[in-house]
Motif scaffolding. Structure first.
Motif, PDB file in Angstrom:
ATOM      1  N   MET A   1      23.528  48.882  38.289  1.00 49.70           N
ATOM      2  CA  MET A   1      24.625  49.145  39.405  1.00 49.70           C
ATOM      3  C   MET A   1      25.881  49.272  38.459  1.00 49.70           C
ATOM      4  O   MET A   1      26.055  48.437  37.789  1.00 49.70           O
ATOM      5  N   ASN A   2      26.936  50.197  39.117  1.00 47.43           N
ATOM      6  CA  ASN A   2      28.039  50.106  38.431  1.00 47.43           C
ATOM      7  C   ASN A   2      28.922  49.290  39.484  1.00 47.43           C
ATOM      8  O   ASN A   2      28.847  49.045  40.439  1.00 47.43           O
ATOM      9  N   VAL A   3      30.427  49.358  38.797  1.00 49.67           N
ATOM     10  CA  VAL A   3      31.453  48.457  39.528  1.00 49.67           C
ATOM     11  C   VAL A   3      31.802  48.977  40.673  1.00 49.67           C
ATOM     12  O   VAL A   3      32.158  48.319  41.746  1.00 49.67           O
ATOM     13  N   GLU A   4      31.949  50.398  40.801  1.00 44.46           N
ATOM     14  CA  GLU A   4      32.387  51.177  42.073  1.00 44.46           C
ATOM     15  C   GLU A   4      31.433  50.842  43.105  1.00 44.46           C
ATOM     16  O   GLU A   4      31.820  50.650  44.444  1.00 44.46           O
ATOM     17  N   LEU A   5      30.189  50.965  42.902  1.00 47.53           N
ATOM     18  CA  LEU A   5      29.195  50.712  43.880  1.00 47.53           C
ATOM     19  C   LEU A   5      29.019  49.279  44.537  1.00 47.53           C
ATOM     20  O   LEU A   5      29.184  49.062  45.469  1.00 47.53           O
ATOM     21  N   PHE A   6      29.357  48.488  43.528  1.00 44.27           N
ATOM     22  CA  PHE A   6      29.476  47.006  43.860  1.00 44.27           C
ATOM     23  C   PHE A   6      30.741  47.041  44.630  1.00 44.27           C
ATOM     24  O   PHE A   6      30.662  46.158  45.849  1.00 44.27           O
ATOM     25  N   ARG A   7      31.754  47.511  44.295  1.00 38.29           N
ATOM     26  CA  ARG A   7      32.965  47.423  45.164  1.00 38.29           C
ATOM     27  C   ARG A   7      32.917  47.868  46.686  1.00 38.29           C
ATOM     28  O   ARG A   7      33.099  47.502  47.710  1.00 38.29           O
ATOM     29  N   GLU A   8      32.041  49.149  46.807  1.00 36.97           N
ATOM     30  CA  GLU A   8      31.868  49.684  48.046  1.00 36.97           C
ATOM     31  C   GLU A   8      31.017  48.831  48.837  1.00 36.97           C
ATOM     32  O   GLU A   8      31.186  48.634  50.151  1.00 36.97           O
ATOM     33  N   ILE A   9      30.196  47.999  48.215  1.00 36.48           N
ATOM     34  CA  ILE A   9      29.258  47.059  49.172  1.00 36.48           C
ATOM     35  C   ILE A   9      30.116  46.054  49.495  1.00 36.48           C
ATOM     36  O   ILE A   9      29.799  45.498  50.727  1.00 36.48           O
ATOM     37  N   CYS A  10      30.916  45.351  48.624  1.00 35.33           N
ATOM     38  CA  CYS A  10      31.833  44.331  49.036  1.00 35.33           C
ATOM     39  C   CYS A  10      32.645  44.583  50.263  1.00 35.33           C
ATOM     40  O   CYS A  10      33.024  44.305  51.057  1.00 35.33           O
ATOM     41  N   LEU A  11      33.323  45.819  50.169  1.00 32.38           N
ATOM     42  CA  LEU A  11      34.172  46.449  51.051  1.00 32.38           C
ATOM     43  C   LEU A  11      33.806  46.640  52.388  1.00 32.38           C
ATOM     44  O   LEU A  11      34.258  47.040  53.656  1.00 32.38           O
ATOM     45  N   SER A  12      32.244  46.969  52.480  1.00 29.68           N
ATOM     46  CA  SER A  12      31.663  47.309  53.746  1.00 29.68           C
ATOM     47  C   SER A  12      31.432  46.212  54.595  1.00 29.68           C
ATOM     48  O   SER A  12      31.398  46.306  55.727  1.00 29.68           O
ATOM     49  N   LYS A  13      31.683  44.993  54.122  1.00 32.15           N
ATOM     50  CA  LYS A  13      31.597  43.847  54.735  1.00 32.15           C
ATOM     51  C   LYS A  13      32.684  43.383  55.755  1.00 32.15           C
ATOM     52  O   LYS A  13      33.947  43.711  55.307  1.00 32.15           O
ATOM     53  N   LYS A  14      32.554  42.771  57.035  1.00 31.29           N
ATOM     54  CA  LYS A  14      33.662  42.541  57.808  1.00 31.29           C
ATOM     55  C   LYS A  14      34.562  41.608  57.146  1.00 31.29           C
ATOM     56  O   LYS A  14      34.384  40.323  56.726  1.00 31.29           O
ATOM     57  N   GLY A  15      35.815  41.939  57.540  1.00 36.14           N
ATOM     58  CA  GLY A  15      37.029  40.939  56.930  1.00 36.14           C
ATOM     59  C   GLY A  15      37.446  40.696  55.462  1.00 36.14           C
ATOM     60  O   GLY A  15      37.986  39.882  55.291  1.00 36.14           O
ATOM     61  N   VAL A  16      36.968  41.932  54.918  1.00 34.23           N
ATOM     62  CA  VAL A  16      36.870  41.828  53.499  1.00 34.23           C
ATOM     63  C   VAL A  16      38.158  42.618  52.815  1.00 34.23           C
ATOM     64  O   VAL A  16      38.814  43.541  53.323  1.00 34.23           O
ATOM     65  N   THR A  17      39.048  42.030  52.033  1.00 36.50           N
ATOM     66  CA  THR A  17      39.997  42.292  51.204  1.00 36.50           C
ATOM     67  C   THR A  17      39.890  42.415  49.672  1.00 36.50           C
ATOM     68  O   THR A  17      39.016  41.605  49.402  1.00 36.50           O
ATOM     69  N   GLU A  18      40.361  43.162  48.775  1.00 39.08           N
ATOM     70  CA  GLU A  18      40.532  43.123  47.347  1.00 39.08           C
ATOM     71  C   GLU A  18      41.822  42.825  47.004  1.00 39.08           C
ATOM     72  O   GLU A  18      42.849  43.392  47.363  1.00 39.08           O
ATOM     73  N   THR A  19      41.927  42.128  46.012  1.00 39.94           N
ATOM     74  CA  THR A  19      43.175  41.825  45.248  1.00 39.94           C
ATOM     75  C   THR A  19      43.054  41.396  43.922  1.00 39.94           C
ATOM     76  O   THR A  19      41.947  41.337  43.421  1.00 39.94           O
ATOM     77  N   PHE A  20      44.199  41.218  43.364  1.00 43.42           N
ATOM     78  CA  PHE A  20      44.225  40.902  41.937  1.00 43.42           C
ATOM     79  C   PHE A  20      45.030  39.753  41.596  1.00 43.42           C
ATOM     80  O   PHE A  20      46.158  39.858  41.073  1.00 43.42           O
ATOM     81  N   PRO A  21      44.946  38.821  42.293  1.00 45.01           N
ATOM     82  CA  PRO A  21      45.424  37.452  42.235  1.00 45.01           C
ATOM     83  C   PRO A  21      45.636  36.696  40.695  1.00 45.01           C
ATOM     84  O   PRO A  21      46.708  35.926  40.368  1.00 45.01           O
TER      85      PRO A  21
END
Length: 118
Positions: A1-21
């Motif tokens: 699996m690549n990072v882009e697919l992993f990102r899609e999986i995470c963002l498909s979940k309810k209430g999820v945001t992505e950040t660079f803290p």
């Protein structure tokens, strides 16, 4: 699996945001402001940190020796580092859901209700 697919999986979940803290190289996924996954964008092979039940963590580390290891720069008891290209896609999806569910289960009831209402 690549990072882009992993990102899609995470963002498909309810209430999820992505950040660079932390820095521009560590992508963090949060559910209702609580961290459940981190991706080291400049590490090769691609790897993610996911929260995991401590007993299950030990079993996974034994079964996938070297492919699932104690969480890099995280609590070794509660986090695993998973090498995306070395474990089955279905397992990455399952462990991502497990991490998400663990974080949601520890949220205050009010926050859980807000998530359910989304």
């Amino acid at each position: 699996m690549n990072v882009e697919l992993f990102r899609e999986i995470c963002l498909s979940k309810k209430g999820v945001t992505e950040t660079f803290p932390f820095d521009e190289h560590t992508l963090v996924f949060k559910v209702m402001g609580k961290m459940f996954a981190l991706v080291a964008l400049e590490r090769f092979p691609p790897q993610v940190n996911l929260k995991c039940d401590p007993e299950r963590s030990e079993m996974l580390r034994e079964e996938f020796d070297g492919d699932i290891i104690p969480g890099y720069h995280m609590s070794k008891k509660h986090w695993n580092t998973v090498f995306l290209e070395r474990v089955p896609k279905t397992l990455v999806e399952e462990l991502t859901q497990h991490s998400y569910d663990l974080v949601v289960s520890k949220m205050p009831k009010k926050l859980q209700a807000e998530l359910a209402a989304l």
